[in-house]
Design a protein around this motif. Sequence first.
Motif, short mmCIF file in Angstrom:
data_model
loop_
_atom_site.label_atom_id
_atom_site.label_comp_id
_atom_site.label_asym_id
_atom_site.label_seq_id
_atom_site.Cartn_x
_atom_site.Cartn_y
_atom_site.Cartn_z
N ARG A 1 30.31 55.07 32.23
CA ARG A 1 30.92 54.63 31.35
C ARG A 1 32.34 53.88 32.08
NH1 ARG A 1 31.14 52.85 26.41
NH2 ARG A 1 32.47 51.51 27.41
N LYS A 2 32.83 54.49 32.95
CA LYS A 2 34.02 53.79 34.53
C LYS A 2 33.13 52.20 34.32
CE LYS A 2 35.75 58.19 35.55
NZ LYS A 2 36.43 58.36 36.64
N ILE A 3 32.21 52.30 35.21
CA ILE A 3 31.22 50.74 35.31
C ILE A 3 31.31 50.29 34.23
CG2 ILE A 3 29.32 49.79 35.81
CD1 ILE A 3 28.68 52.16 37.44
N ILE A 4 31.00 50.51 32.71
CA ILE A 4 30.85 49.44 31.48
C ILE A 4 32.19 48.83 31.57
CG2 ILE A 4 30.14 49.66 29.37
CD1 ILE A 4 27.85 50.96 29.79
N ASP A 5 33.43 49.81 31.60
CA ASP A 5 34.66 49.49 31.14
C ASP A 5 35.54 48.87 32.14
OD1 ASP A 5 34.81 51.19 29.44
OD2 ASP A 5 35.54 53.25 30.55
N ARG A 6 35.05 48.48 33.60
CA ARG A 6 34.80 48.37 34.57
C ARG A 6 34.10 46.63 34.26
NH1 ARG A 6 32.75 46.23 38.59
NH2 ARG A 6 31.15 47.99 38.48
N LEU A 7 33.31 46.31 34.00
CA LEU A 7 32.38 45.15 33.67
C LEU A 7 33.27 44.65 32.54
CD1 LEU A 7 28.71 46.51 34.57
CD2 LEU A 7 30.10 45.32 36.02
N GLN A 8 33.10 44.92 31.57
CA GLN A 8 34.38 44.44 30.46
C GLN A 8 35.21 44.20 30.75
OE1 GLN A 8 34.49 47.06 26.66
NE2 GLN A 8 36.36 46.81 26.83
N ASP A 9 36.52 44.59 31.92
CA ASP A 9 37.31 44.05 32.49
C ASP A 9 37.54 42.77 32.89
OD1 ASP A 9 38.63 46.00 30.33
OD2 ASP A 9 39.25 47.61 32.49
N GLU A 10 36.62 43.12 34.31
CA GLU A 10 36.37 42.23 35.00
C GLU A 10 35.73 40.83 34.33
OE1 GLU A 10 33.18 43.04 37.52
OE2 GLU A 10 34.43 44.67 39.01
N PHE A 11 34.89 40.89 32.71
CA PHE A 11 34.72 39.69 31.93
C PHE A 11 35.96 39.20 31.45
CE2 PHE A 11 33.22 37.45 27.78
CZ PHE A 11 32.08 36.92 28.71
N VAL A 12 36.16 39.61 31.05
CA VAL A 12 37.83 39.54 29.81
C VAL A 12 38.41 38.60 30.91
CG1 VAL A 12 40.24 40.28 28.75
CG2 VAL A 12 38.27 41.14 27.81
N LYS A 13 38.42 38.80 32.24
CA LYS A 13 39.53 38.43 33.52
C LYS A 13 39.38 37.20 33.58
CE LYS A 13 41.73 43.06 34.23
NZ LYS A 13 41.78 43.42 35.20
N ASN A 14 37.46 37.11 34.13
CA ASN A 14 36.91 36.33 35.03
C ASN A 14 35.82 35.72 34.46
OD1 ASN A 14 38.90 37.59 36.95
ND2 ASN A 14 37.00 38.53 37.64
N GLY A 15 35.86 36.07 32.84
CA GLY A 15 34.80 35.21 32.26
C GLY A 15 33.27 35.37 32.35
N GLY A 16 32.25 34.55 32.39
CA GLY A 16 31.21 34.74 33.02
C GLY A 16 30.54 33.20 33.74
N ILE A 17 28.92 33.64 33.77
CA ILE A 17 29.07 32.24 34.93
C ILE A 17 29.36 31.19 34.72
CG2 ILE A 17 26.44 32.38 34.11
CD1 ILE A 17 27.25 32.78 37.58
N ARG A 18 28.85 30.48 33.06
CA ARG A 18 29.18 29.67 32.60
C ARG A 18 30.44 29.59 33.45
NH1 ARG A 18 25.55 27.70 28.52
NH2 ARG A 18 23.47 29.92 28.23
N GLU A 19 31.31 30.00 33.10
CA GLU A 19 32.40 29.39 33.45
C GLU A 19 32.62 29.17 34.91
OE1 GLU A 19 35.62 31.78 30.51
OE2 GLU A 19 33.44 32.86 30.92
N SER A 20 32.61 30.30 35.11
CA SER A 20 32.77 30.49 36.97
C SER A 20 31.80 28.27 37.71
CB SER A 20 31.54 31.38 37.63
OG SER A 20 32.27 32.69 37.67
#
Length: 185
Positions: free
Chosen positions: A152-171
């Motif tokens: 659950r903590k990993i999923i929450d962290r991944l969600q936060d990272e996505f919101v802050k940094n976007g996905g691969i296309r944005e990168s």
Amino acid sequence: MPHSFLPNKGNFRDLIAFQKAECVYDITFYFAKKYLAKGDRTIDQMIQAARSCKQNIAEGNGAGITSAETEIKLMNVAKASLQELLLDYEDYLRVRDLEQWDINSEKAQQTRKVCSKHNDSAYYREAIKERSDETIANIAITLIHQTDLLLRKIIDRLQDEFVKNGGIRESMHKARLNYRNSQND
């Protein structure tokens, strides 16, 4: 590589959630083979649920290099597999009139402390040889809950990272723009 857009992911084996999932798998393999009747379909179902958790953590971590969505989905599949396995252990105890330890019982508290300190499956493979089916099932239940919380903590962290940094296309787009801008200087 100065224009890399791929995230630097760690080794899945370093994830405590993976280490605990491996412990759950090893305990489940031993438990199902020792305490369930030969030919019982539950043997394969329990072992496959435990395996699915472990494998999906590894696959999700690897896929996360190029797809945050896939990583999140696979971590959630790992959680779902744990829930299936949890029900099997709870069913085993209930239908045999064995005790599922109350979360506040001394046994459960002691087991949580031990399980929080040990992430090496070899420790459990040795320790369970001297334990009853009831005790092994409760140890597995404890580890399942701990692994579920970590996922659950990993999923929450991944969600936060996505919101802050976007996905691969944005990168990728950002890396390309940065490269173009550096060439124009």
